[in-house]
Design an enzyme around this catalytic site. Structure first.
Site, PDB file in Angstrom:
ATOM      1  N   LYS A 184       0.819  -1.207   0.000  1.00 34.91           N
ATOM      2  CA  LYS A 184       0.000   0.000   0.000  1.00 34.91           C
ATOM      3  C   LYS A 184       0.861   1.268   0.000  1.00 34.91           C
ATOM      4  O   LYS A 184       2.067   1.210   0.193  1.00 34.91           O
ATOM      5  CB  LYS A 184      -0.924  -0.009   1.226  1.00 34.91           C
TER       6      LYS A 184
HETATM    7  C1  LIG Z   1     -10.327  -2.487  -1.448  1.00 34.74           C
HETATM    8  C2  LIG Z   1      -9.703  -3.246  -0.326  1.00 34.74           C
HETATM    9  N1  LIG Z   1     -10.328  -3.304   0.856  1.00 34.74           N
HETATM   10  C3  LIG Z   1      -9.796  -3.947   1.899  1.00 34.74           C
HETATM   11  C4  LIG Z   1      -8.579  -4.582   1.812  1.00 34.74           C
HETATM   12  C5  LIG Z   1      -8.037  -5.300   2.993  1.00 34.74           C
HETATM   13  O1  LIG Z   1      -6.879  -4.710   3.473  1.00 34.74           O
HETATM   14  P1  LIG Z   1      -5.959  -5.454   4.532  1.00 34.74           P
HETATM   15  O2  LIG Z   1      -5.095  -6.413   3.787  1.00 34.74           O
HETATM   16  O3  LIG Z   1      -5.165  -4.372   5.202  1.00 34.74           O
HETATM   17  O4  LIG Z   1      -6.871  -6.136   5.495  1.00 34.74           O
HETATM   18  C6  LIG Z   1      -7.878  -4.543   0.608  1.00 34.74           C
HETATM   19  C7  LIG Z   1      -6.579  -5.216   0.496  1.00 34.74           C
HETATM   20  O5  LIG Z   1      -5.851  -5.143  -0.412  1.00 34.74           O
HETATM   21  C8  LIG Z   1      -8.448  -3.866  -0.488  1.00 34.74           C
HETATM   22  O6  LIG Z   1      -7.817  -3.803  -1.670  1.00 34.74           O
END
Ligand SMILES: Cc1ncc(COP(=O)(O)O)c(C=O)c1O
Length: 386
Positions: A184
């Protein structure tokens, strides 16, 4: 052609990041401690929110916000089919039902008219996703929320640095969840943050992120702390650690520089790819400051003799790593089988999915890496144009 494979995504970890993590390790605070508190404070200040709660993923943050908002069985939550499954899985974790509203094929964000069609008396919340780092039409979403009295939880996994009408994402909806996953824009390995201006909601989220324990339980091991705590709700173990927060602090300090590199690469891609009728470049609407988390190129398939999968294979032959964001959630077996979705239920998401490729875009890329991507894409288009 490149000699070495260009990985799709890697974080920018520099000496200052390493030193801050080592400092955490030496301080004995290897779980939630002073650095997590400091990172929360700095992040809240950065987005302009009153409260920020650091968690171990965006998924955890989304889940906590829904729980804190009181979502449960019998409720419906509207979200977009064009997202990572986490945005919908968390709805199911609360016992509520996900309802998908198709996308605007240009921005790939949830379509406001489609939301309108999906609202029922059971709709209690909406999770707009700022796809790739391009903001959703938040004014319209907030107006719908006011009219229909539903909770707005922004999935800002891609949207650290994104602005909507000049305002940083993080304070528009009732709550916003960010991701600091390894690839990210701001990376802590795994990690996330929930921001809100609602004190009661922030308190609930904080308590639920740590077993439902009464406030300030984190410092019960320090001289100022007490051994006593109470469990107020059956909460979760979702807190961030100081090792992650160490990275959060150093990454936030260099966010502007990292974003500068992302923008430079995105502009270079746009400059070249906008000249090719076989390609459609990502939009940046007048209300948007794009965070360029992802660079999603759309293929005009009717002008090419190969499909998206073959295009990806050609890029691999050119030593370029890619990804696809996303396989629409209702197409995954669990969702398809549980909710009986059929091909054609979300025509825009499905059509868009067939033509998208995410190209490498990260601050660790060199100018030459970006040029290699440009050259490879151009060669493939020239070879396979109709
Ligand atoms: C649009 C979206 N929402 C939520 C997430 C979840 O993030 P995390 O991996 O920090 O839980 C991601 C992960 O890539 C995502 O792309």
């Amino acid at each position: 052609m490149r000699q070495e494979f260009l990985t799709y995504g890697i974080p920018l970890i520099e000496e200052d990041d390493i030193a801050e993590v080592v400092d955490s390790l030496k301080s004995n605070w290897i779980t939630k401690g002073p650095k997590t508190n400091e990172f929360e404070k700095q992040f809240a200040e950065y987005v302009g929110a009153k409260y920020a709660i650091a968690v171990n993923s965006c998924t955890a943050g989304l889940h906590l916000a829904l729980v804190a908002a009181g979502l449960g069985a019998g409720d419906e939550v509207i979200t977009t089919p064009m997202t990572f499954a986490a945005s919908a899985n968390v709805i199911l974790h609360t016992g509520a039902t996900p309802v998908f509203a198709d996308i605007d094929p240009v921005t790939m964000n949830i379509d406001i008219d489609q939301i309108r069609q999906k609202i029922t008396s059971r709709t209690k919340a909406i999770i707009p996703v700022h796809m790739a780092g391009h903001p959703c039409e938040m004014d319209e979403i907030m107006e719908l929320a006011r009219e229909n009295n539903f909770f707005v939880l922004e999935d800002a996994a891609h949207a650290v640095y994104t602005k909507y009408k000049g305002r940083l994402i993080g304070t528009i909806g009732d709550a916003t969840a960010f991701s600091f996953y390894a690839t990210k824009n701001l990376a802590t390995g795994e990690g996330g943050m929930v921001t809100t201006n609602n004190e009661a909601l922030a308190d609930k989220i904080r308590i639920m992120s740590s077993h439902g324990m009464s406030r300030n339980a984190w410092n019960r091991y320090s001289a100022a702390g007490s051994w006593y705590y109470e469990i107020l709700h059956p909460g979760f173990k979702y807190n961030m650690t100081d090792i992650q927060a160490a990275l959060g602090i150093t990454q936030l300090a260099k966010l502007e520089r990292m974003q500068g590199i992302r923008l430079e690469i995105a502009e270079r891609y746009n400059e070249e790819f906008s000249r090719m009728p076989e390609l459609e470049i990502p939009p940046e609407k007048e209300y948007a400051r794009h965070a360029w988390h992802l660079y999603i190129l759309k293929l005009n398939l009717e002008k090419l003799t190969i499909d998206r999968a073959e295009f990806i294979e050609e890029l691999k032959q050119e030593q370029i790593g890619t990804s696809v964001h996303f396989i629409p959630v209702p197409m995954h077996p669990y969702y398809r089988d549980t909710f009986g979705y059929q091909k054609g239920d979300f025509p825009q998401a499905e059509k868009t999915f067939e033509r998208i490729i995410s190209l490498p875009l990260y601050p660790k890329m060199s100018r030459q890496d970006a040029e290699d991507v440009v050259d490879a894409v151009k060669r493939i288009v020239e070879k396979f144009r109709k």
